[in-house]
Design a protein around this motif. Sequence first.
Motif, short mmCIF file in Angstrom:
data_model
loop_
_atom_site.label_atom_id
_atom_site.label_comp_id
_atom_site.label_asym_id
_atom_site.label_seq_id
_atom_site.Cartn_x
_atom_site.Cartn_y
_atom_site.Cartn_z
N PHE A 119 -10.53 6.20 -2.93
CA PHE A 119 -11.11 4.88 -2.67
C PHE A 119 -10.01 3.83 -2.50
N ALA A 120 -9.03 3.84 -3.39
CA ALA A 120 -7.94 2.87 -3.34
C ALA A 120 -7.10 3.06 -2.09
N GLN A 121 -6.81 4.30 -1.73
CA GLN A 121 -5.99 4.54 -0.55
C GLN A 121 -6.69 4.06 0.72
N GLN A 122 -8.00 4.28 0.81
CA GLN A 122 -8.74 3.87 2.00
C GLN A 122 -8.94 2.35 2.06
N SER A 123 -9.26 1.74 0.92
CA SER A 123 -9.60 0.32 0.90
C SER A 123 -8.38 -0.59 0.86
N GLY A 124 -7.26 -0.07 0.40
CA GLY A 124 -6.07 -0.90 0.23
C GLY A 124 -6.10 -1.75 -1.02
N LEU A 125 -7.11 -1.57 -1.86
CA LEU A 125 -7.21 -2.32 -3.11
C LEU A 125 -6.27 -1.74 -4.16
N PRO A 126 -5.73 -2.56 -5.05
CA PRO A 126 -4.88 -2.04 -6.13
C PRO A 126 -5.66 -1.08 -7.03
N ARG A 153 -17.83 -6.96 -20.01
CA ARG A 153 -18.34 -8.34 -19.97
C ARG A 153 -17.90 -9.11 -21.22
N GLU A 154 -17.97 -8.47 -22.36
CA GLU A 154 -17.57 -9.13 -23.61
C GLU A 154 -16.10 -9.50 -23.61
N LEU A 155 -15.30 -8.72 -22.87
CA LEU A 155 -13.86 -8.98 -22.79
C LEU A 155 -13.51 -9.98 -21.70
N GLY A 156 -14.53 -10.51 -21.02
CA GLY A 156 -14.29 -11.61 -20.09
C GLY A 156 -14.17 -11.23 -18.63
N ALA A 157 -14.63 -10.02 -18.25
CA ALA A 157 -14.61 -9.65 -16.83
C ALA A 157 -15.44 -10.64 -16.03
N LYS A 158 -14.90 -11.14 -14.92
CA LYS A 158 -15.60 -12.12 -14.10
C LYS A 158 -16.71 -11.47 -13.28
N GLU A 159 -16.40 -10.31 -12.68
CA GLU A 159 -17.38 -9.53 -11.93
C GLU A 159 -17.16 -8.06 -12.24
N VAL A 160 -18.26 -7.30 -12.26
CA VAL A 160 -18.15 -5.84 -12.43
C VAL A 160 -19.01 -5.19 -11.34
N HIS A 161 -18.35 -4.46 -10.46
CA HIS A 161 -19.01 -3.72 -9.39
C HIS A 161 -18.85 -2.23 -9.68
N PHE A 162 -19.78 -1.46 -9.16
CA PHE A 162 -19.74 -0.02 -9.45
C PHE A 162 -19.96 0.75 -8.15
N ARG A 163 -19.10 1.76 -7.92
CA ARG A 163 -19.23 2.62 -6.75
C ARG A 163 -19.26 4.07 -7.23
N VAL A 164 -20.24 4.83 -6.73
CA VAL A 164 -20.50 6.19 -7.20
C VAL A 164 -20.23 7.17 -6.07
N SER A 165 -19.42 8.19 -6.32
CA SER A 165 -18.97 9.09 -5.26
C SER A 165 -19.92 10.24 -4.99
N ILE A 200 -15.20 3.49 2.78
CA ILE A 200 -15.61 3.18 4.15
C ILE A 200 -17.01 2.56 4.14
N GLU A 201 -17.88 3.09 3.28
CA GLU A 201 -19.26 2.60 3.22
C GLU A 201 -19.39 1.25 2.52
N SER A 202 -18.62 1.04 1.45
CA SER A 202 -18.83 -0.18 0.66
C SER A 202 -17.63 -0.47 -0.24
N ALA A 203 -16.69 -1.26 0.27
CA ALA A 203 -15.54 -1.69 -0.54
C ALA A 203 -15.70 -3.18 -0.86
N PRO A 204 -15.91 -3.56 -2.11
CA PRO A 204 -16.14 -4.96 -2.46
C PRO A 204 -14.85 -5.76 -2.49
N ASP A 205 -14.98 -7.08 -2.47
CA ASP A 205 -13.84 -7.98 -2.59
C ASP A 205 -13.54 -8.18 -4.07
N VAL A 206 -12.58 -7.43 -4.59
CA VAL A 206 -12.27 -7.46 -6.03
C VAL A 206 -10.76 -7.50 -6.23
N ASP A 207 -10.34 -7.69 -7.47
CA ASP A 207 -8.92 -7.73 -7.80
C ASP A 207 -8.31 -6.34 -7.88
N PHE A 208 -9.07 -5.38 -8.37
CA PHE A 208 -8.57 -4.00 -8.42
C PHE A 208 -9.73 -3.04 -8.62
#
Length: 467
Positions: free
Chosen positions: A300-307, A371-383, A277-285
Amino acid sequence: MIKHYCGIFGIYNHVEAARMAYFGLYALQHRGQESAGIVTWDGQKLREHRGMGLVPDVFNERHLGKELKGNIAVGHIRYSTTGASLIRNAQPFLVRFKGMEIAIAHNGNLTNTVELRDELERKGSIFQTSIDSEVFVHLIAHNMNGKTVEEAVMAACKRVKGAYSLIILANDKLIAMRDPHGMRPLALGRLAGSPVLASETCAFDLMEAEFIRPLDPGEMLVIEGNSVKSYSLLDEGKKPPTRQCIFELVYFARPDSIVFGEDVYQCRKEMGRQLAIESAPDVDFIMPFPDSGIYCAVGFAQQSGLPYEHAMIRNHYVGRTFIQPSQDMRDFGVQVKINPVKSMIRGKRICIVDDSIVRGTTIRTRVKKLRELGAKEVHFRVSCPPIKHPCFYGIDFSSKGELIAANHSISEIERFIGLDSLHYLSIDGLLRSVSHPEKYCLACFNGDYPIPCAGGGCSRACLEVTD
């Protein structure tokens, strides 16, 4: 890894008391992995076995079937503080005094240990260990003249300050209590008529015991014969506010436990939901760091609808004796425990959900790998909110210098770890995740300590003589 210091278990009037204690400690193994011990009462004397290591390494069939005889048992598992990983500090701590044998198992940290220890040594007490649990024993002994053991225990509790849940075996009596603020958990159950006590209810589930209730803050139970009597450690009208450790719900307790009357699994899911609710980024999963981040990530997934994906896999068979790699394989130890699914990473925008960041070094290594494996973006959310203050009550982040959030801004932490964005759950969001928000200690987040240390604060030296 954040460390908690102890788990405790007790059972009264059961024909397989030692074996039940073994199962109870096994279920509580997540609370301490350096030492384990069980003490039983055989009708004549206390019998003990303690050792360093995990519960299955410390006990075998000879101990449980032959040596630890008796129908009453108390058990303990422990993490040590710095410099105190010694067999002499393993619990339960056992003494013999004036015809009585006493074994004590303690979860928590006292904040006036040094002050009391100095006083007791001036009166002639000789300490055998460096744990604050021994302070209880000496205080009980000093108050035994003309008093019952439960009266002596109550007198001792009036002298100590800090966090404690205790189970004491005194000959054929089993005594249990929580400190007046209720900082550490302790629950009462019943197994086929036998009272059982444990830090968490998951210990009851393993032996199919019924959970009855948590002990109240400042409550003492005395189990003797067929009776279970409840007493208050506090004088009438002097009850302080309840301040239970919210980190039990964030991190320490097993998700299948009931702690402080809360369903831990549901609390962690709700923390994840509030975080989304506070901060769901636009990401693939979104993905957790297993296993600690799984339950908040589900919410987080259930609330945001993200995979929701498990793009990191944990090796559950890594033991404490794993052979360490050579120095030039710097990150090998981290990769042994948790490893990414490479096909899920390349070109993806990823949001990691986890329960905490303490020092940031392990997370930095894992993000670097993504990052070394080619992740385009890495976001972090802490509960949970940023941990900015040391804990003096039984958790091992004991100095501000160890806490990344105490010394760096969010943007600095993002750069250090290598993130595109970082968001911590707010204190309000955390409190919306529990049933009784007014009853929790938040000192590690806001510095509001419910119990000050002697002299106004704890030093590392103070903590090194506590458990």
